[in-house]
Structures are given as C-alpha cells and as structure tokens.
Scaffold this motif. Structure first.
Motif, PDB file in Angstrom:
ATOM      1  N   LYS A  48       0.837  -1.205   0.000  1.00 35.82           N
ATOM      2  CA  LYS A  48       0.000   0.000   0.000  1.00 35.82           C
ATOM      3  C   LYS A  48       0.869   1.250   0.000  1.00 35.82           C
ATOM      4  CE  LYS A  48      -4.267  -1.753   2.095  1.00 35.82           C
ATOM      5  NZ  LYS A  48      -5.160  -1.677   3.268  1.00 35.82           N
ATOM      6  N   LEU A  49       1.971   1.200   0.758  1.00 38.53           N
ATOM      7  CA  LEU A  49       2.880   2.335   0.801  1.00 38.53           C
ATOM      8  C   LEU A  49       3.504   2.568  -0.564  1.00 38.53           C
ATOM      9  CD1 LEU A  49       4.313   4.490   2.497  1.00 38.53           C
ATOM     10  CD2 LEU A  49       6.065   2.782   3.034  1.00 38.53           C
ATOM     11  N   ASP A  50       3.931   1.465  -1.225  1.00 42.35           N
ATOM     12  CA  ASP A  50       4.506   1.575  -2.566  1.00 42.35           C
ATOM     13  C   ASP A  50       3.490   2.151  -3.548  1.00 42.35           C
ATOM     14  OD1 ASP A  50       6.902   0.587  -1.725  1.00 42.35           O
ATOM     15  OD2 ASP A  50       6.507  -1.479  -2.348  1.00 42.35           O
ATOM     16  N   GLU A  51       2.234   1.664  -3.407  1.00 38.31           N
ATOM     17  CA  GLU A  51       1.181   2.138  -4.309  1.00 38.31           C
ATOM     18  C   GLU A  51       0.958   3.631  -4.128  1.00 38.31           C
ATOM     19  OE1 GLU A  51      -3.501   1.220  -5.391  1.00 38.31           O
ATOM     20  OE2 GLU A  51      -2.514   0.120  -3.795  1.00 38.31           O
ATOM     21  N   LYS A  52       0.958   4.068  -2.859  1.00 42.38           N
ATOM     22  CA  LYS A  52       0.774   5.486  -2.596  1.00 42.38           C
ATOM     23  C   LYS A  52       1.920   6.297  -3.180  1.00 42.38           C
ATOM     24  CE  LYS A  52      -1.978   5.116   1.648  1.00 42.38           C
ATOM     25  NZ  LYS A  52      -2.000   5.366   3.100  1.00 42.38           N
ATOM     26  N   THR A  53       3.117   5.769  -3.098  1.00 46.10           N
ATOM     27  CA  THR A  53       4.277   6.471  -3.636  1.00 46.10           C
ATOM     28  C   THR A  53       4.164   6.613  -5.145  1.00 46.10           C
ATOM     29  OG1 THR A  53       5.670   5.608  -1.856  1.00 46.10           O
ATOM     30  CG2 THR A  53       6.788   6.424  -3.823  1.00 46.10           C
ATOM     31  N   VAL A  54       3.761   5.553  -5.810  1.00 46.71           N
ATOM     32  CA  VAL A  54       3.589   5.599  -7.262  1.00 46.71           C
ATOM     33  C   VAL A  54       2.522   6.622  -7.643  1.00 46.71           C
ATOM     34  CG1 VAL A  54       2.800   4.310  -9.277  1.00 46.71           C
ATOM     35  CG2 VAL A  54       4.397   3.253  -7.671  1.00 46.71           C
ATOM     36  N   LEU A  55       1.403   6.582  -6.954  1.00 43.97           N
ATOM     37  CA  LEU A  55       0.320   7.518  -7.244  1.00 43.97           C
ATOM     38  C   LEU A  55       0.748   8.955  -6.966  1.00 43.97           C
ATOM     39  CD1 LEU A  55      -2.746   5.558  -5.830  1.00 43.97           C
ATOM     40  CD2 LEU A  55      -2.099   5.852  -8.228  1.00 43.97           C
ATOM     41  N   ARG A  59       0.997  12.128  -9.478  1.00 44.26           N
ATOM     42  CA  ARG A  59       0.369  13.410  -9.150  1.00 44.26           C
ATOM     43  C   ARG A  59       1.371  14.560  -9.297  1.00 44.26           C
ATOM     44  NH1 ARG A  59      -0.671  16.417  -3.932  1.00 44.26           N
ATOM     45  NH2 ARG A  59       1.131  15.267  -3.191  1.00 44.26           N
ATOM     46  N   LEU A  60       2.578  14.352  -8.786  1.00 44.18           N
ATOM     47  CA  LEU A  60       3.599  15.391  -8.868  1.00 44.18           C
ATOM     48  C   LEU A  60       4.028  15.644 -10.311  1.00 44.18           C
ATOM     49  CD1 LEU A  60       5.887  14.469  -5.829  1.00 44.18           C
ATOM     50  CD2 LEU A  60       4.036  16.146  -5.922  1.00 44.18           C
ATOM     51  N   GLU A  61       4.147  14.566 -11.078  1.00 45.82           N
ATOM     52  CA  GLU A  61       4.555  14.707 -12.467  1.00 45.82           C
ATOM     53  C   GLU A  61       3.497  15.453 -13.278  1.00 45.82           C
ATOM     54  OE1 GLU A  61       7.136  14.636 -15.508  1.00 45.82           O
ATOM     55  OE2 GLU A  61       7.516  13.969 -13.447  1.00 45.82           O
ATOM     56  N   LYS A  62       2.243  15.159 -12.991  1.00 46.00           N
ATOM     57  CA  LYS A  62       1.146  15.844 -13.677  1.00 46.00           C
ATOM     58  C   LYS A  62       1.183  17.342 -13.372  1.00 46.00           C
ATOM     59  CE  LYS A  62      -3.888  15.754 -14.247  1.00 46.00           C
ATOM     60  NZ  LYS A  62      -5.162  15.097 -13.816  1.00 46.00           N
ATOM     61  N   TYR A  63       1.433  17.687 -12.113  1.00 45.83           N
ATOM     62  CA  TYR A  63       1.514  19.091 -11.715  1.00 45.83           C
ATOM     63  C   TYR A  63       2.723  19.762 -12.372  1.00 45.83           C
ATOM     64  CZ  TYR A  63       2.279  23.163  -8.677  1.00 45.83           C
ATOM     65  OH  TYR A  63       2.491  24.433  -8.188  1.00 45.83           O
ATOM     66  N   LYS A  64       3.846  19.054 -12.393  1.00 44.61           N
ATOM     67  CA  LYS A  64       5.066  19.624 -12.966  1.00 44.61           C
ATOM     68  C   LYS A  64       4.884  19.959 -14.439  1.00 44.61           C
ATOM     69  CE  LYS A  64      10.071  19.016 -13.029  1.00 44.61           C
ATOM     70  NZ  LYS A  64      11.202  18.157 -12.607  1.00 44.61           N
ATOM     71  N   LYS A  65       4.106  19.163 -15.148  1.00 49.03           N
ATOM     72  CA  LYS A  65       3.876  19.418 -16.570  1.00 49.03           C
ATOM     73  C   LYS A  65       3.182  20.763 -16.787  1.00 49.03           C
ATOM     74  CE  LYS A  65       3.780  14.639 -18.196  1.00 49.03           C
ATOM     75  NZ  LYS A  65       2.946  13.549 -18.758  1.00 49.03           N
ATOM     76  N   THR A  66       2.361  21.180 -15.820  1.00 48.28           N
ATOM     77  CA  THR A  66       1.684  22.476 -15.952  1.00 48.28           C
ATOM     78  C   THR A  66       2.655  23.634 -15.760  1.00 48.28           C
ATOM     79  OG1 THR A  66       1.066  22.683 -13.608  1.00 48.28           O
ATOM     80  CG2 THR A  66      -0.420  21.424 -15.028  1.00 48.28           C
ATOM     81  N   LEU A  67       3.853  23.328 -15.264  1.00 45.09           N
ATOM     82  CA  LEU A  67       4.846  24.363 -14.973  1.00 45.09           C
ATOM     83  C   LEU A  67       5.988  24.358 -15.981  1.00 45.09           C
ATOM     84  CD1 LEU A  67       5.154  23.547 -11.164  1.00 45.09           C
ATOM     85  CD2 LEU A  67       3.733  25.339 -12.154  1.00 45.09           C
ATOM     86  N   HIS A  68       5.807  23.678 -17.108  1.00 41.84           N
ATOM     87  CA  HIS A  68       6.923  23.422 -18.018  1.00 41.84           C
ATOM     88  C   HIS A  68       7.556  24.690 -18.588  1.00 41.84           C
ATOM     89  CE1 HIS A  68       3.564  23.861 -20.854  1.00 41.84           C
ATOM     90  NE2 HIS A  68       4.472  24.179 -21.755  1.00 41.84           N
ATOM     91  N   LYS A  69       6.845  25.794 -18.590  1.00 38.27           N
ATOM     92  CA  LYS A  69       7.394  27.029 -19.145  1.00 38.27           C
ATOM     93  C   LYS A  69       8.324  27.746 -18.172  1.00 38.27           C
ATOM     94  CE  LYS A  69       3.611  27.997 -22.376  1.00 38.27           C
ATOM     95  NZ  LYS A  69       2.578  28.978 -22.786  1.00 38.27           N
ATOM     96  N   ILE A  81       6.906  22.079  -2.711  1.00 39.18           N
ATOM     97  CA  ILE A  81       5.847  22.622  -1.849  1.00 39.18           C
ATOM     98  C   ILE A  81       4.563  21.820  -2.028  1.00 39.18           C
ATOM     99  CG2 ILE A  81       4.305  24.613  -1.551  1.00 39.18           C
ATOM    100  CD1 ILE A  81       6.735  26.402  -2.088  1.00 39.18           C
ATOM    101  N   TYR A  82       4.264  21.479  -3.261  1.00 33.39           N
ATOM    102  CA  TYR A  82       3.057  20.685  -3.539  1.00 33.39           C
ATOM    103  C   TYR A  82       3.146  19.328  -2.877  1.00 33.39           C
ATOM    104  CZ  TYR A  82      -0.708  18.582  -6.347  1.00 33.39           C
ATOM    105  OH  TYR A  82      -1.859  17.949  -6.764  1.00 33.39           O
ATOM    106  N   ASP A  83       4.327  18.724  -2.908  1.00 31.30           N
ATOM    107  CA  ASP A  83       4.537  17.406  -2.307  1.00 31.30           C
ATOM    108  C   ASP A  83       4.420  17.476  -0.790  1.00 31.30           C
ATOM    109  OD1 ASP A  83       5.111  14.697  -2.107  1.00 31.30           O
ATOM    110  OD2 ASP A  83       7.278  15.004  -2.160  1.00 31.30           O
ATOM    111  N   ASP A  84       5.010  18.494  -0.193  1.00 31.07           N
ATOM    112  CA  ASP A  84       5.046  18.603   1.269  1.00 31.07           C
ATOM    113  C   ASP A  84       3.751  19.137   1.876  1.00 31.07           C
ATOM    114  OD1 ASP A  84       7.618  17.645   1.223  1.00 31.07           O
ATOM    115  OD2 ASP A  84       8.566  19.620   1.389  1.00 31.07           O
TER     116      ASP A  84
END
Length: 276
Positions: A48-55, A59-69, A81-84
C-alpha cells in the motif's frame, strides 16, 4: 500486489519448502502460518505504501507538466511545496498578481522586488512554509511576467500603423513589456468597472444586465487615459506616447469588446493624420 495464495507460493519457492515431506510437516505448518502473518502484517502494508508512492509520483509529475514554461529551479521549488503541503502555490501567487493593473508594464528589478515583498506579506499568513522564501517568490514573479508576455505576443496579428507597430515591437525587444497584453487587460478591467467611468461618458444601457454603456466616441480622456498616463508617464517606453497609448486602448476596445469596425476606421483616420 500478490494475492495470499500467490504470496505463499512465492515464499515457498524462495524457502524451497516441500509440503509433501511428511517428516517436515510440523515445521512446514508453522512456516506457512508465518507466511500468512507476514502477508497481512508486512506485505500488504508495504504494498500500500509503494502504491501510494507511485500515485503520488504521478500526481507530482502531472503538476510539474503544468509548470513546463518556468525555469527548472522554480519548477522544483513549486513541486516540493506541492509534495510537502499539497498546495499549488503558483495559483495563489497568480491570483495576487492579477490584482495589479500595471503588472504587464513592469520592467525594473525594483518593481519586481516590491511586488514580491507585498505578495509575500499577503501569502505568508496562510502559507507559513514561505518563511525565508522571498528570493524564490521574486524569481517566480519575474518568470511569470515573461511567460505571460510571451503567451500574449500578438504583434503579427495586430497592425495599426508602421510607427505604432514599431513602438510596441521595440518595447518588447528592449524592455520585455508587452503593450498589447497590457492594453487588452486594461480595457477588460475598465469594461467591468462602470463606477470608474467619467459621468459624461456614460450612456444609459438598453441591456438589463448593466446600468450603463461606455461612450467610446467621446473626444477627451477616453478610458480615463489622463489618470492612467500620470501613473505610468515616467516609463521610458511611454514618454511622448500618450496618443499611441490611446490608440492602442481603442484598438483593444473595438476589437475585443465592442466590434464597431466602422468607427475604428473613422477614429484611426483622424488620430493618425493628426499625430503624423
């Protein structure tokens, strides 16, 4: 994640257990019982911990894509900050910056420093993790200003006159200020705030949803340009350009709000001939 049966089978193979060995029956029973305890007490929790880490990584990668510029350092700062704290801080900063009607005209270090301090004072109340983060906030605001200016570069789509087009092209190239973006934002705000209109410029509206229409055919102080010009006249790209600024505001008003192309031609013919 493995099922209980799959987990036991896997562990049996790892430990090379032969369940058909009669002599090892008591030991094998105990070992298999241990597998069950391991499965429920260790394996499932770890999975479950591994699954949460993957998810979370997704989530972080999806957010980072919005910041690509943005610059990579700014991306990393916002993603951390989003992660923490589960906060998309850029949205809060952007909302604050949109309150400043002159933001698109900023071009000096002092202006960006000043608004970053003001923004920090506002955001720190609900975001205490921003303590000692004023430099990153400053860098974000500068980057955001440039990105917004570039995203609204309509120079090739807009043509008023050779001289005016040269004015806003030179302004962008030298100061990284997008005058069209500013004018578009300004007339949009002006349209939404009837209470700021000169009383002589108000026409009783025929539409039920608003009280007045703006009389853009007035001859003086269009779009409250006098007060606007006083606020920005010290900027090097505005000095001596009040008439050009009014023309640009009128262009955005006609082409983005009113649509009166016939009047635009009448207006531009008069103003360009008088400013030549």
């Amino acid at each position: 994640m493995l099922s209980l049966e799959e987990y036991i089978s896997k562990r049996k193979k790892e430990d090379r257990i032969n369940e058909f060995d009669i002599e090892s029956k008591p030991q094998n029973m105990q070992t298999c019982m241990n597998y069950i305890f391991e499965y429920f007490n260790q394996y499932i929790d770890a999975s479950k911990l591994d699954e949460k880490t993957v998810l979370n990584e997704e989530r972080l990668e999806k957010y980072k894509k919005t910041l690509h510029k943005y610059d990579s350092e700014i991306q990393d700062w916002l993603v951390e900050i989003y992660d923490d704290y589960d906060k998309q801080l850029n949205r809060s900063i952007e909302r604050y910056l949109k309150k400043d009607d002159l933001f698109y005209l900023y071009n000096t270090e002092q202006e960006f420093r000043s608004i970053s301090y003001d923004c920090y004072a506002q955001l720190i109340k609900k975001n205490p993790y921003l303590k000692e983060q004023t430099e990153m906030l400053f860098l974000f605001i500068k980057d955001y200003h440039g990105i917004q200016g570039e995203s609204k570069l309509d120079f090739q789509k807009v043509y008023i006159s050779e001289e005016i087009n040269e004015w806003f092209n030179k302004t962008w190239n030298k100061y990284q200020v997008n005058l069209i973006a500013f004018a578009s934002d300004y007339v949009s705000r002006f349209f939404d705030n009837e209470e700021t209109w000169n009383v002589k410029h108000r026409i009783k509206s025929k539409d039920s949803w608003r009280k007045y229409e703006y009389d853009y055919k007035q001859k003086s102080n269009l779009f409250n340009i006098n007060s606007l010009h006083r606020r920005i006249s010290s900027k090097p790209f505005i000095k001596g350009k009040k008439q050009f600024l009014e023309i640009l505001l009128m262009y955005c008003w006609i082409h983005e709000i009113d649509g009166d192309e016939a009047y635009w031609q009448e207006y531009i013919n008069k103003t360009l001939s008088s400013s030549m």
